[in-house]
Design an enzyme around this catalytic site. Structure first.
Site, mmCIF file in Angstrom:
data_model
loop_
_atom_site.group_PDB
_atom_site.id
_atom_site.type_symbol
_atom_site.label_atom_id
_atom_site.label_comp_id
_atom_site.label_asym_id
_atom_site.label_seq_id
_atom_site.Cartn_x
_atom_site.Cartn_y
_atom_site.Cartn_z
ATOM 1 N N SER A 149 0.839 -1.201 0.000
ATOM 2 C CA SER A 149 0.000 0.000 0.000
ATOM 3 C C SER A 149 0.877 1.255 0.000
ATOM 4 C CB SER A 149 -0.965 -0.074 1.194
ATOM 5 O OG SER A 149 -2.005 0.857 1.035
ATOM 6 N N ASP A 230 -10.166 -5.686 -3.330
ATOM 7 C CA ASP A 230 -9.608 -4.660 -2.429
ATOM 8 C C ASP A 230 -10.525 -3.429 -2.412
ATOM 9 O OD1 ASP A 230 -8.087 -2.532 -1.350
ATOM 10 O OD2 ASP A 230 -6.205 -3.424 -2.038
ATOM 11 N N HIS A 262 -7.461 -6.109 0.933
ATOM 12 C CA HIS A 262 -6.267 -5.265 1.068
ATOM 13 C C HIS A 262 -5.330 -5.723 2.196
ATOM 14 C CE1 HIS A 262 -4.152 -1.499 0.258
ATOM 15 N NE2 HIS A 262 -4.155 -1.189 1.542
HETATM 16 N N1 GSH Z 1 -8.311 2.700 8.513
HETATM 17 C C1 GSH Z 1 -8.156 1.331 8.213
HETATM 18 C C2 GSH Z 1 -7.326 1.131 6.982
HETATM 19 C C3 GSH Z 1 -5.889 1.072 7.212
HETATM 20 C C4 GSH Z 1 -5.269 -0.080 6.489
HETATM 21 O O1 GSH Z 1 -5.909 -0.926 5.846
HETATM 22 N N2 GSH Z 1 -3.977 -0.110 6.627
HETATM 23 C C5 GSH Z 1 -3.232 -1.134 5.980
HETATM 24 C C6 GSH Z 1 -2.145 -0.498 5.170
HETATM 25 S S1 GSH Z 1 -2.855 0.665 4.021
HETATM 26 C C7 GSH Z 1 -2.627 -2.054 7.040
HETATM 27 O O2 GSH Z 1 -1.646 -2.718 6.758
HETATM 28 N N3 GSH Z 1 -3.204 -2.062 8.235
HETATM 29 C C8 GSH Z 1 -2.644 -2.763 9.343
HETATM 30 C C9 GSH Z 1 -2.922 -4.229 9.406
HETATM 31 O O3 GSH Z 1 -3.749 -4.749 8.621
HETATM 32 O O4 GSH Z 1 -2.261 -4.912 10.236
HETATM 33 C C10 GSH Z 1 -7.622 0.634 9.415
HETATM 34 O O5 GSH Z 1 -7.053 1.286 10.297
HETATM 35 O O6 GSH Z 1 -7.783 -0.605 9.486
#
Ligand code: GSH
Length: 284
Positions: A149, A230, A262
């Site tokens: 991402s 996604d 995603h």
């Molecule tokens: N606001 C949402 C979206 C954020 C999101 O999907 N972040 C991705 C990267 S863009 C991520 O890797 N989140 C942490 C995880 O899944 O461990 C959240 O906090 O879950």
């Protein structure tokens, strides 16, 4: 520069460690994770940098992606930094999940009050590699980069802005054309200023799709995996990046993965393929 080891856990015959250090570039304490495969006990090994996405720390990738098994199999180390400076008491730093803490976007900010500390581009391309080369059994001329991402975009721009430095690059669901999406626009305007401002167009200098046009260097075999389910696809715009690659004959493979979203379940499903891709170029 001194490193403090905060944890060390044996994993697939190697060791998953976390360190903290005082970053000169960012002006704060930073954590990073490093996985050293069993082969690192007998000599220096190649190294892959992993850059995580919005809201992540150095923890998400090492606890959720399951990358250590393939890293041990192929004898490669993996370094994963945090995604931004933290704890600076900058007004607004912790107000939204997609700007400030956890959202360094791997650029060097030029706008106050961010420009003193929000220098993640220099941190991940210079300070952190130098620190790792000094302190761990890794081969400085056998490095590559990947991410997810915001970090997938970070990996693409680090590779495109430093021809020849990274042997290859890959990404999961990268933000491919940040100038065209809300996440990118929010962070670029906040950290780099309005589009087209300044002597140079900084947005174009940090946008992977736009950077391709000026890339002069060895062709890189770019690998991208993207979940077809996604919910953030409208932010990521992989088709724009692929079109730009085709226009300059840059080899790229975009694998659309039916039904995947995603998150880290998607990453864990295909991380072995990415590590194999990197190992091919790191060991050539
Ligand atoms: N606001 C949402 C979206 C954020 C999101 O999907 N972040 C991705 C990267 S863009 C991520 O890797 N989140 C942490 C995880 O899944 O461990 C959240 O906090 O879950």
């Amino acid at each position: 520069m001194s490193l403090t080891e905060t944890s060390s856990s044996k994993c697939f015959g190697g060791v998953q460690k976390i360190f903290s250090h005082d970053s000169k570039e960012l002006g704060c304490k930073m954590n990073f994770a490093i996985y050293l495969p069993p082969q690192a006990e007998d000599g220096k090994v190649p190294l892959i940098f992993w850059l995580s996405g919005l809201t992540c720390t150095e923890q998400n990738f090492i606890t959720k992606a399951g990358a250590q098994r393939a890293a041990a199999e192929h004898g490669v180390a993996i370094v994963c930094p945090d995604t931004s400076p933290r704890g600076l008491n900058i007004p607004g730093e912790d107000e939204s999940w997609d700007f400030g803490s956890g959202a360094g976007f791997y650029v060097n900010a030029v706008v106050d009050p961010w420009k003193k500390n929000y220098r993640m581009y220099s941190y991940v391309t210079q300070e952190l590699p130098e620190l790792v080369f000094e302190n761990f059994p890794v081969l400085p001329d056998k490095i590559s980069i990947m991410g997810h991402s915001m970090g997938g975009h970070g990996a693409l721009i680090c590779a495109l802005k430093n021809p020849g430095k990274y042997k290859t690059v890959s990404a999961f669901a990268p933000i491919c054309n940040p100038s065209q999406g809300q996440w990118g626009q929010k962070n670029f305007s906040g950290l780099l200023g309005p589009r087209g401002s300044g002597d140079n167009d900084l947005w174009a200098q940090y946008d992977a799709t736009l950077l391709l046009k000026s890339y002069v260097g060895p062709p890189m075999d770019i690998l991208i995996d993207q979940g077809a389910g996604d919910p953030y696809l409208h932010e990521l715009l992989p088709e724009n990046f692929v079109k730009a690659c085709q226009a300059v004959n840059m080899p790229v493979v975009l694998q659309m993965r039916e039904g995947y979203d995603h998150g880290y379940y998607f990453i864990a499903s295909f991380i072995d393929e990415h590590i194999k891709h990197h190992a091919r170029y790191l060991k050539a």
